[in-house]
Enzyme design. Structure first.
Site, PDB file in Angstrom:
ATOM      1  CE1 TYR A 143      39.311  37.516  45.776  1.00 56.08           C
ATOM      2  CE2 TYR A 143      40.386  39.181  44.428  1.00 56.08           C
ATOM      3  CZ  TYR A 143      40.265  38.500  45.627  1.00 56.08           C
ATOM      4  OH  TYR A 143      41.107  38.816  46.663  1.00 56.08           O
ATOM      5  CE  LYS A 192      34.831  26.283  56.701  1.00 55.12           C
ATOM      6  NZ  LYS A 192      35.524  26.069  57.998  1.00 55.12           N
ATOM      7  CG  ASP A 224      38.768  26.108  59.469  1.00 55.13           C
ATOM      8  OD1 ASP A 224      39.186  25.252  58.659  1.00 55.13           O
ATOM      9  OD2 ASP A 224      37.799  25.894  60.223  1.00 55.13           O
ATOM     10  CG  ASP A 248      43.565  38.351  48.601  1.00 55.39           C
ATOM     11  OD1 ASP A 248      44.637  38.917  48.314  1.00 55.39           O
ATOM     12  OD2 ASP A 248      42.624  38.924  49.196  1.00 55.39           O
ATOM     13  CG  ASP A 252      48.031  39.810  52.351  1.00 53.39           C
ATOM     14  OD1 ASP A 252      48.460  39.647  51.192  1.00 53.39           O
ATOM     15  OD2 ASP A 252      47.542  40.886  52.757  1.00 53.39           O
TER      16      ASP A 252
HETATM   17  C1  IPM Z   1      46.417  40.866  45.680  1.00 52.63           C
HETATM   18  C2  IPM Z   1      45.552  42.027  46.038  1.00 52.63           C
HETATM   19  C3  IPM Z   1      44.391  42.110  45.047  1.00 52.63           C
HETATM   20  C4  IPM Z   1      43.631  40.801  45.134  1.00 52.63           C
HETATM   21  C5  IPM Z   1      43.460  43.319  45.243  1.00 52.63           C
HETATM   22  C6  IPM Z   1      44.207  44.619  45.242  1.00 52.63           C
HETATM   23  C7  IPM Z   1      42.357  43.330  44.225  1.00 52.63           C
HETATM   24  O1  IPM Z   1      45.117  41.934  47.356  1.00 52.63           O
HETATM   25  O2  IPM Z   1      46.942  40.827  44.552  1.00 52.63           O
HETATM   26  O3  IPM Z   1      46.588  39.993  46.535  1.00 52.63           O
HETATM   27  O4  IPM Z   1      42.790  40.642  46.017  1.00 52.63           O
HETATM   28  O5  IPM Z   1      43.876  39.929  44.301  1.00 52.63           O
HETATM   29 MG    MG Z   2      46.014  40.363  48.442  1.00 53.29          MG
END
Ligand code: IPM
Ligand code: MG
Length: 357
Positions: A143, A192, A224, A248, A252
């Site tokens: 990032y 990884k 993975d 990240d 999710d």
């Molecule tokens: C999160 C989001 C952010 C990230 C984006 C919006 C930059 O996906 O906070 O998980 O990737 O950190």
């Molecule tokens: Mg995110």
């Protein structure tokens, strides 16, 4: 009466609606527990681009640095998607994380018993529930690495670089071990290392730090495999520590198995007194302004703020148990309502939670 100064970064899309919900909940809980809040809004993301031409104005950074804590909604939307990288709303989020030195991101993913039926995993897989704390490194890795465009072997080429220093790995590893120590004392470090040099350094250093925490059981897992294990047997995890990008993605995935991404709060911490609290989901432009968004992730982020920033344990727990109650009583927002179930609006869900504080 204690008073806390809170910077509000409403942002874009559903951001303003969900932040306003969390503010109402904080005010209500504050009345009960004799805490007062002074909220100051600052511009960030697309909203800041529209009003002053840049996603992260200096006043916003200064304001956040001067606040006792910061609550953020979400940034981004199609309107700003074609801007160059340095002017995109997402850049503001990375910028404020870096400016505040928020290298730790705590993302708890637990299955609320009331949401078992909303979980997309088979009932026998989530029989025992799950309660995972993802510790995501937040200010390093790909990032923040060197990036750009160049002429490559096949012509036009873009590149992003993943880099991790010993210091960055050591400090996030310590946070993860400390976190595990306060929970079930199991830490999974995800990398990884079969391919990436950064992961090999990561693994080596995490094992060095492990010597300071003999009471915590450490294991390594390739990312993975971790993606697979999260849906195969989520209850095997207690604390997970991983890099910025892997964290990240895996957070999710972890949020989805809790029933909805609309449920997951997060705390971004500096190791000192600074912190920023935000839902892990994005700005959901498709439902923005419609009073449909699930405010729970932001409300739970406010609960995390009370706990981590202010040590207001009782007030924090009151919010968490109010959310619990509302869910067990069967109330759902649209993201959680299955079949023809009736869905509450953002404000109705907020009202229900406030009534149960
Ligand atoms: C999160 C989001 C952010 C990230 C984006 C919006 C930059 O996906 O906070 O998980 O990737 O950190
Ligand atoms: Mg995110």
């Amino acid at each position: 009466m204690k008073q806390y100064k809170i910077g509000l970064l409403r942002g874009d899309g559903i951001g303003p609606e969900i932040v306003d919900s969390a503010v109402r909940v904080l005010e209500a809980v504050g009345k009960k527990y004799d805490i007062s809040f002074a909220f100051t809004p600052y511009l960030i993301g697309g909203a800041a681009i529209d009003s002053c031409g840049e996603p992260l104005p200096k006043e916003t950074i200064d304001g956040c640095l001067a606040s006792d804590s910061v609550l953020l909604g979400a940034v981004g939307g199609p309107k700003w998607d074609t801007l160059p990288g340095h002017l995109r709303p997402e850049k503001a989020l990375l910028g404020i994380r870096a400016a505040m030195g928020l290298f730790t991101n705590l993302r708890p993913a637990k299955l609320y018993p009331a949401l078992k039926d909303e979980c997309p995993l088979r009932a026998d897989i989530v029989e025992n529930g799950f309660d995972i704390m993802i510790v995501r490194e937040l200010t390093g890795g790909i990032y923040f690495g060197e990036r750009g465009y160049r002429e490559g072997k096949y012509g036009e080429e873009a590149f992003d670089t993943e880099a991790y220093s010993r210091m960055e790995i050591e400090r996030i590893a310590r946070v993860a071990f400390e976190t595990a120590r306060k929970r079930r004392k199991k830490l999974t470090s995800i990398d990884k290392a079969n391919v990436l040099e950064t992961s090999r350094l990561w693994r080596k250093i995490v094992h060095e730090i492990a010597a300071e925490y003999p009471d915590v059981e450490l294991s390594d897992m390739l990312v993975d495999n971790a993606a697979m294990q999260l849906v195969r047997n989520p209850s095997q995890f207690d604390v997970i520590v991983t890099s910025n990008m892997f964290g990240d993605i895996l957070s999710d995935e972890a949020s989805q198995i809790t029933g909805s991404i609309g449920m997951l709060p997060s705390a971004s911490l500096s190791g000192g007194s600074r912190g920023l609290y935000e839902p892990i989901h994005g700005s959901a432009p498709d439902i923005a302004g419609q009073n449909k968004a699930n405010p729970i992730a932001t409300i739970l982020s406010a609960a995390m703020m009370l706990l981590y920033a202010f040590n207001e344990t009782e007030a924090s727990e009151a919010i968490v148990s109010a959310v619990d109650k509302v869910l067990s009583e069967g109330y759902r927002t649209a993201d959680l309502a299955r079949g023809g179930a009736c869905a509450l609006s953002t404000t109705e869900m907020t009202d229900k939670i406030i009534e149960r504080l």
